[in-house]
Motif scaffolding. Structure first.
Motif, PDB file in Angstrom:
ATOM      1  N   MET A 165       0.236  24.257   5.704  1.00 11.42           N
ATOM      2  CA  MET A 165       0.834  23.176   4.921  1.00 11.42           C
ATOM      3  C   MET A 165       0.098  21.860   5.159  1.00 11.42           C
ATOM      4  N   GLU A 166      -0.315  21.616   6.385  1.00 14.16           N
ATOM      5  CA  GLU A 166      -1.080  20.393   6.666  1.00 14.16           C
ATOM      6  C   GLU A 166      -2.358  20.364   5.834  1.00 14.16           C
ATOM      7  N   THR A 167      -3.032  21.514   5.747  1.00 15.81           N
ATOM      8  CA  THR A 167      -4.250  21.602   4.941  1.00 15.81           C
ATOM      9  C   THR A 167      -3.926  21.379   3.466  1.00 15.81           C
ATOM     10  N   ALA A 168      -2.850  21.999   2.987  1.00 13.58           N
ATOM     11  CA  ALA A 168      -2.471  21.865   1.577  1.00 13.58           C
ATOM     12  C   ALA A 168      -2.123  20.419   1.235  1.00 13.58           C
ATOM     13  N   VAL A 169      -1.390  19.761   2.113  1.00 10.95           N
ATOM     14  CA  VAL A 169      -1.014  18.365   1.875  1.00 10.95           C
ATOM     15  C   VAL A 169      -2.260  17.477   1.824  1.00 10.95           C
ATOM     16  N   ARG A 170      -3.167  17.698   2.766  1.00 15.26           N
ATOM     17  CA  ARG A 170      -4.391  16.892   2.800  1.00 15.26           C
ATOM     18  C   ARG A 170      -5.205  17.058   1.520  1.00 15.26           C
ATOM     19  N   ILE A 171      -5.374  18.290   1.093  1.00 16.21           N
ATOM     20  CA  ILE A 171      -6.171  18.546  -0.111  1.00 16.21           C
ATOM     21  C   ILE A 171      -5.467  18.025  -1.357  1.00 16.21           C
ATOM     22  N   CYS A 172      -4.149  18.157  -1.407  1.00 11.21           N
ATOM     23  CA  CYS A 172      -3.394  17.646  -2.556  1.00 11.21           C
ATOM     24  C   CYS A 172      -3.466  16.116  -2.618  1.00 11.21           C
ATOM     25  N   ARG A 173      -3.412  15.471  -1.460  1.00 12.35           N
ATOM     26  CA  ARG A 173      -3.554  14.007  -1.435  1.00 12.35           C
ATOM     27  C   ARG A 173      -4.943  13.594  -1.924  1.00 12.35           C
ATOM     28  N   GLU A 174      -5.958  14.292  -1.465  1.00 12.13           N
ATOM     29  CA  GLU A 174      -7.320  13.988  -1.899  1.00 12.13           C
ATOM     30  C   GLU A 174      -7.453  14.190  -3.409  1.00 12.13           C
ATOM     31  N   PHE A 175      -6.866  15.270  -3.888  1.00 11.74           N
ATOM     32  CA  PHE A 175      -6.890  15.575  -5.315  1.00 11.74           C
ATOM     33  C   PHE A 175      -6.279  14.423  -6.118  1.00 11.74           C
ATOM     34  N   ALA A 176      -5.109  13.942  -5.657  1.00 12.22           N
ATOM     35  CA  ALA A 176      -4.417  12.851  -6.356  1.00 12.22           C
ATOM     36  C   ALA A 176      -5.166  11.535  -6.217  1.00 12.22           C
ATOM     37  N   ASP A 177      -5.665  11.239  -5.021  1.00 14.30           N
ATOM     38  CA  ASP A 177      -6.372   9.980  -4.782  1.00 14.30           C
ATOM     39  C   ASP A 177      -7.652   9.881  -5.600  1.00 14.30           C
ATOM     40  N   GLU A 178      -8.347  11.004  -5.761  1.00 19.45           N
ATOM     41  CA  GLU A 178      -9.628  11.008  -6.455  1.00 19.45           C
ATOM     42  C   GLU A 178      -9.503  11.343  -7.938  1.00 19.45           C
ATOM     43  N   PHE A 179      -8.293  11.553  -8.403  1.00 20.81           N
ATOM     44  CA  PHE A 179      -8.073  11.956  -9.792  1.00 20.81           C
ATOM     45  C   PHE A 179      -8.624  10.892 -10.761  1.00 20.81           C
ATOM     46  N   PRO A 180      -9.303  11.308 -11.851  1.00 23.94           N
ATOM     47  CA  PRO A 180      -9.441  12.675 -12.345  1.00 23.94           C
ATOM     48  C   PRO A 180     -10.520  13.497 -11.665  1.00 23.94           C
ATOM     49  N   GLY A 181     -11.453  12.874 -10.993  1.00 24.33           N
ATOM     50  CA  GLY A 181     -12.391  13.606 -10.138  1.00 24.33           C
ATOM     51  C   GLY A 181     -13.165  14.719 -10.815  1.00 24.33           C
TER      52      GLY A 181
END
Length: 329
Positions: A165-181
């Motif tokens: 879950m820690e990995t998933a949260v980190r990647i999801c945050r990166e996904f949102a922060d860098e959107f649309p990326g």
């Protein structure tokens, strides 16, 4: 800003109507005040006549005309303010009043969209997303890792549920922060009730707050739209169909809970493939294993997902059951 031309025109019509309403309200104020304080009408007429008279003198070469005009106007405006106060009105009662004083209800400050325009877009996108209420409760600020254990080890990956879950949260945050990326995509899969849908909501809120469009559907709801559009020629479904392909982020929740068949498989492939071609991001959550995805939706669909999506496996005990045991439901 992720607005179509028609959506942008819709917002601009709102601002045009707002400006018209401002002018109509001001006209009614003038009528009200002139009836109650006739001297104010006389003052306004004097201001207009004086401005025209002094402007003519200035054009005729009288360099003192501008100074005289400023002095005389100052006296008239001061008398006007005094009359308004004495009659129980604020000094600015006969000035245009704006919903947004920063952009004067134009939607723009210079060539930049005003904060009020940006907020209107966000509100619109939230409504369109089907997520307006749930995102108040489920977002990164309310996400908790207390339901994930270091002792719960996933037999497939050898990782604990907390690590996953820690990995998933980190990647999801990166996904949102860098959107649309560049059109990145995410697949969340794993056990039932471990927070996959919650994470899609977290991402959705961040993306919406950046004024990108998000459309959320359960898999059953998505395929229902495809079916109505294809077989019933439903106009509303046809409009939703276009949004599904055009939105910046499409979230498909609980893939596999619909009734899989040849139609859903073909439509899923078309949807995912078309969005990849358009460089539009898609986020999918499912309780199915990767093998089940391959079996149910064909190798073509599976190939698109595994080659173009960041795949995150989340495991653990059902959080809803944990909350119930803790008396939090």
């Amino acid at each position: 800003m992720a607005l179509t031309n028609s959506q942008y025109d819709h917002f601009m019509r709102i601002y045009e109507k707002r400006q018209l309403n401002n002018e109509n309200r001001l006209r009614r104020r003038f009528e009200e005040v002139y009836e109650k304080v006739p001297r104010l009408r006389t003052l306004d007429n004097s201001i207009s006549e004086l401005s025209v008279c002094q402007a003519r003198k200035l054009l005729d070469g009288d360099n003192a005309a501008l100074t005289v005009l400023k002095n005389d106007l100052h006296l008239l405006f001061e008398e006007k303010k005094l009359l308004l106060r004495q009659s129980g009105y604020p000094e600015n009662y006969l000035e245009l009043q704006y919903t947004c004083p920063d952009c004067h209800d134009t939607g723009y400050i210079g060539d930049q969209k005003c904060h009020c325009f940006k907020k209107a877009i966000i509100d619109f996108l939230y409504t369109q997303s089907n997520l307006q209420e749930i995102l108040k409760k489920e977002n990164f600020d309310t996400l908790s890792l207390e339901y994930y254990s270091r002792s719960h080890i996933d037999a497939l990956t050898g990782r604990s549920s907390l690590e996953a879950m820690e990995t998933a949260v980190r990647i999801c945050r990166e996904f949102a922060d860098e959107f649309p990326g560049g059109g990145r995509n995410l697949l969340l899969y794993g056990d039932t009730g471990v927070g996959k849908t919650f994470l899609t909501h977290c991402v959705a809120k961040e993306v919406l707050d950046k004024t990108f469009s998000v459309i959320y559907f359960t898999a059953a709801g998505l395929f229902d739209i495809f079916s109505k559009k294809q077989f019933e020629k439903d106009e509303e479904a046809a409009r939703d169909y276009e949004h599904i392909y055009d939105c910046d982020l499409l979230i498909i929740d609980d893939l596999g809970t619909e009734f899989p068949n040849a139609f859903t498989t073909s439509q899923l492939f078309v949807c995912l493939n078309e969005r990849l071609l358009r460089k539009k991001s898609t986020m999918i959550s499912t309780n199915l294993s990767l093998d089940d995805l391959n079996t149910l939706y064909s190798e073509r669909v599976f190939s698109r997902i595994t080659s173009a999506y960041t795949v995150l496996r989340i495991t653990g005990d059902d959080i809803r059951i944990q909350k119930k045991l803790m008396g939090r439901l």
